[in-house]
Design a protein around this motif. Structure first.
Motif, PDB file in Angstrom:
ATOM      1  N   TYR A 155       0.856  -1.187   0.000  1.00 52.87           N
ATOM      2  CA  TYR A 155       0.000   0.000   0.000  1.00 52.87           C
ATOM      3  C   TYR A 155       0.898   1.245   0.000  1.00 52.87           C
ATOM      4  CZ  TYR A 155      -3.615  -3.345   1.118  1.00 52.87           C
ATOM      5  OH  TYR A 155      -4.477  -4.416   1.064  1.00 52.87           O
ATOM      6  N   GLN A 164       0.731   4.122  -1.662  1.00 53.95           N
ATOM      7  CA  GLN A 164       0.143   5.441  -1.870  1.00 53.95           C
ATOM      8  C   GLN A 164      -0.319   6.034  -0.544  1.00 53.95           C
ATOM      9  OE1 GLN A 164      -0.045   7.114  -4.742  1.00 53.95           O
ATOM     10  NE2 GLN A 164       0.627   5.502  -6.136  1.00 53.95           N
ATOM     11  N   ARG A 165       0.374   7.056  -0.075  1.00 59.51           N
ATOM     12  CA  ARG A 165      -0.036   7.728   1.165  1.00 59.51           C
ATOM     13  C   ARG A 165      -1.285   8.547   0.870  1.00 59.51           C
ATOM     14  NH1 ARG A 165       4.969   8.517   4.912  1.00 59.51           N
ATOM     15  NH2 ARG A 165       3.421   9.703   6.081  1.00 59.51           N
ATOM     16  N   GLU A 166      -2.349   8.252   1.597  1.00 56.68           N
ATOM     17  CA  GLU A 166      -3.622   8.891   1.277  1.00 56.68           C
ATOM     18  C   GLU A 166      -3.958  10.072   2.182  1.00 56.68           C
ATOM     19  OE1 GLU A 166      -8.311   7.731   0.653  1.00 56.68           O
ATOM     20  OE2 GLU A 166      -7.211   6.949   2.369  1.00 56.68           O
ATOM     21  N   GLN A 202      -0.484  13.193   0.648  1.00 58.70           N
ATOM     22  CA  GLN A 202       0.304  13.618  -0.495  1.00 58.70           C
ATOM     23  C   GLN A 202      -0.383  14.823  -1.136  1.00 58.70           C
ATOM     24  OE1 GLN A 202       0.461  10.051  -2.941  1.00 58.70           O
ATOM     25  NE2 GLN A 202       2.402   9.453  -2.021  1.00 58.70           N
ATOM     26  N   ARG A 215      -4.665  15.119  -5.970  1.00 63.23           N
ATOM     27  CA  ARG A 215      -4.524  14.576  -7.307  1.00 63.23           C
ATOM     28  C   ARG A 215      -5.142  15.487  -8.361  1.00 63.23           C
ATOM     29  NH1 ARG A 215      -2.077   9.504  -7.193  1.00 63.23           N
ATOM     30  NH2 ARG A 215      -1.378   9.243  -5.046  1.00 63.23           N
ATOM     31  N   GLN A 235      -7.032  11.974 -12.730  1.00 57.95           N
ATOM     32  CA  GLN A 235      -7.071  10.823 -11.837  1.00 57.95           C
ATOM     33  C   GLN A 235      -8.330  10.816 -10.986  1.00 57.95           C
ATOM     34  OE1 GLN A 235      -3.137  11.353  -9.887  1.00 57.95           O
ATOM     35  NE2 GLN A 235      -2.575   9.412 -10.856  1.00 57.95           N
ATOM     36  N   SER A 275     -10.479   8.053  -7.810  1.00 56.93           N
ATOM     37  CA  SER A 275     -10.400   6.885  -6.948  1.00 56.93           C
ATOM     38  C   SER A 275     -11.712   6.731  -6.202  1.00 56.93           C
ATOM     39  CB  SER A 275      -9.249   7.022  -5.939  1.00 56.93           C
ATOM     40  OG  SER A 275      -9.252   5.932  -5.019  1.00 56.93           O
ATOM     41  N   ARG A 321      -3.329   4.390   3.796  1.00 52.39           N
ATOM     42  CA  ARG A 321      -2.511   4.165   2.607  1.00 52.39           C
ATOM     43  C   ARG A 321      -3.308   3.309   1.635  1.00 52.39           C
ATOM     44  NH1 ARG A 321       3.344   4.662   4.006  1.00 52.39           N
ATOM     45  NH2 ARG A 321       3.795   3.293   2.226  1.00 52.39           N
ATOM     46  N   ASN A 381      -1.555   0.866  -5.409  1.00 55.99           N
ATOM     47  CA  ASN A 381      -1.465   1.602  -6.677  1.00 55.99           C
ATOM     48  C   ASN A 381      -2.700   1.389  -7.553  1.00 55.99           C
ATOM     49  OD1 ASN A 381       1.103   2.714  -6.175  1.00 55.99           O
ATOM     50  ND2 ASN A 381       2.131   0.870  -6.929  1.00 55.99           N
ATOM     51  N   ILE A 403      -5.819   3.888  -7.571  1.00 60.98           N
ATOM     52  CA  ILE A 403      -5.763   5.233  -8.157  1.00 60.98           C
ATOM     53  C   ILE A 403      -5.953   5.057  -9.660  1.00 60.98           C
ATOM     54  CG2 ILE A 403      -4.401   7.309  -8.529  1.00 60.98           C
ATOM     55  CD1 ILE A 403      -5.086   6.931  -5.630  1.00 60.98           C
TER      56      ILE A 403
END
Length: 296
Positions: free
Chosen positions: A178, A180-182, A201, A204, A208, A210, A260, A263, A266
């Motif tokens: 996991y 991707q730091r959300e 982060q 986006r 993109q 999600s 998190r 990939n 996303i």
């Protein structure tokens, strides 16, 4: 890590945390005689459930998350308002608050509902005592972290500490799976403070999307979650920089839950797959995406 779904608002609309099935945590060896549970939680709770009387409902916060609280007439009256939504909400509440290996049960006379603990973030409340302030806050953060705007199943990694300051166990493989730091989640649903969400982060771009839109795309698109912008402006990281230990809002320090993603969760317009988060159109914008070729 733990797989969970969050009650949309919280009661989802109760799509709650996903209509998916929560997978059991896997144990991985870390040292002789010691094991760590990787907690990955499914979430598909919509925001409808969060606002369902708040978490101070029926005196459960005061009677304890044990037999006395669940057997009270107040709890029964609340539960019977909408048994399906209440069942889903309790499923995630118990997973956040109660230790693994324990269950909580409620019977309305004809149907018995059983909910299984997982994270054990609120040990005192789980034992039947009134919820402490820290327990109210950390359980609120956990539930908020499981909110899913679209009510679909997504698996996320949850990082943070219990009300007693004990770290939710994780392994390097979990962090790698996991990457991707959300976001960060905090507040107090018992006292109508928040709940709050921030992006870990950068937010986006428009190409993109999600299923987990509440944190990374900013704005208040998942009410009652209140977006605060970057977590880094309000929250403090642990010594390793892996997760946020607390966030401050209005002069109040709250324990935080950090999430998190994998990939694959996303999505990018232009990959020739029309996602539920993308709308038909003629550009590379998720709101008008050429991946979704058949427009109504």
């Amino acid at each position: 890590m733990t797989r969970m779904k969050l009650l949309g608002v919280l009661l989802l609309t109760f799509t709650g945390g996903c209509a998916g099935v929560l997978e059991e945590p896997t144990a991985s060896s870390t040292a002789p005689g010691q094991t760590v549970q990787e907690l990955e939680m499914e979430n598909s709770l919509t925001t409808n459930g969060l606002a369902f009387n708040g978490l101070a409902f029926n005196g459960l916060a005061f009677n304890g998350l044990a037999f006395n609280g669940l057997a009270s007439s107040e709890f029964s009256a609340w539960f019977q308002q909408n048994p399906a939504e209440a069942d889903l909400f309790m499923k995630y509440l118990v997973r956040c608050a109660v230790p693994p290996g324990q269950t909580r049960t409620y019977s309305n006379g004809s149907i018995t509902y059983t909910w299984t603990g997982s994270l054990g973030l609120a040990p005192s409340w789980s034992s039947g005592s009134p919820a402490t302030l820290k327990e109210q806050q950390v359980v609120s953060a956990c539930l908020a972290a499981l909110v899913n705007k679209y009510g679909r199943t997504v698996t996320v990694s949850l990082l943070g500490t219990s009300a007693l300051g004990q770290r939710i166990p994780y392994t390097e493989s979990e962090l790698n799976n996991y990457p991707q730091r959300e976001g960060c989640f905090f507040g107090n649903l018992f006292t109508n403070e928040g709940p709050f969400v921030g992006n870990d982060q950068q937010q986006r771009g428009s190409t993109q999307s999600s299923l987990r839109a509440c944190a990374l795309w900013g704005a208040n698109i998942c009410p009652p979650l209140i977006h605060i912008g970057s977590c880094h402006s309000s929250c403090q990281l642990d010594a390793t920089g892996t997760y946020f230990t607390k966030c401050t809002r209005g002069g109040i320090d709250y324990p935080a839950i950090t999430t998190r993603l994998s990939n694959q969760d996303i999505y990018t317009c232009g990959d020739n797959t029309c996602q539920v988060t993308e709308s038909c159109g003629n550009s590379t914008n998720a709101a008008s995406c050429t991946d979704c070729k058949v427009c109504p």
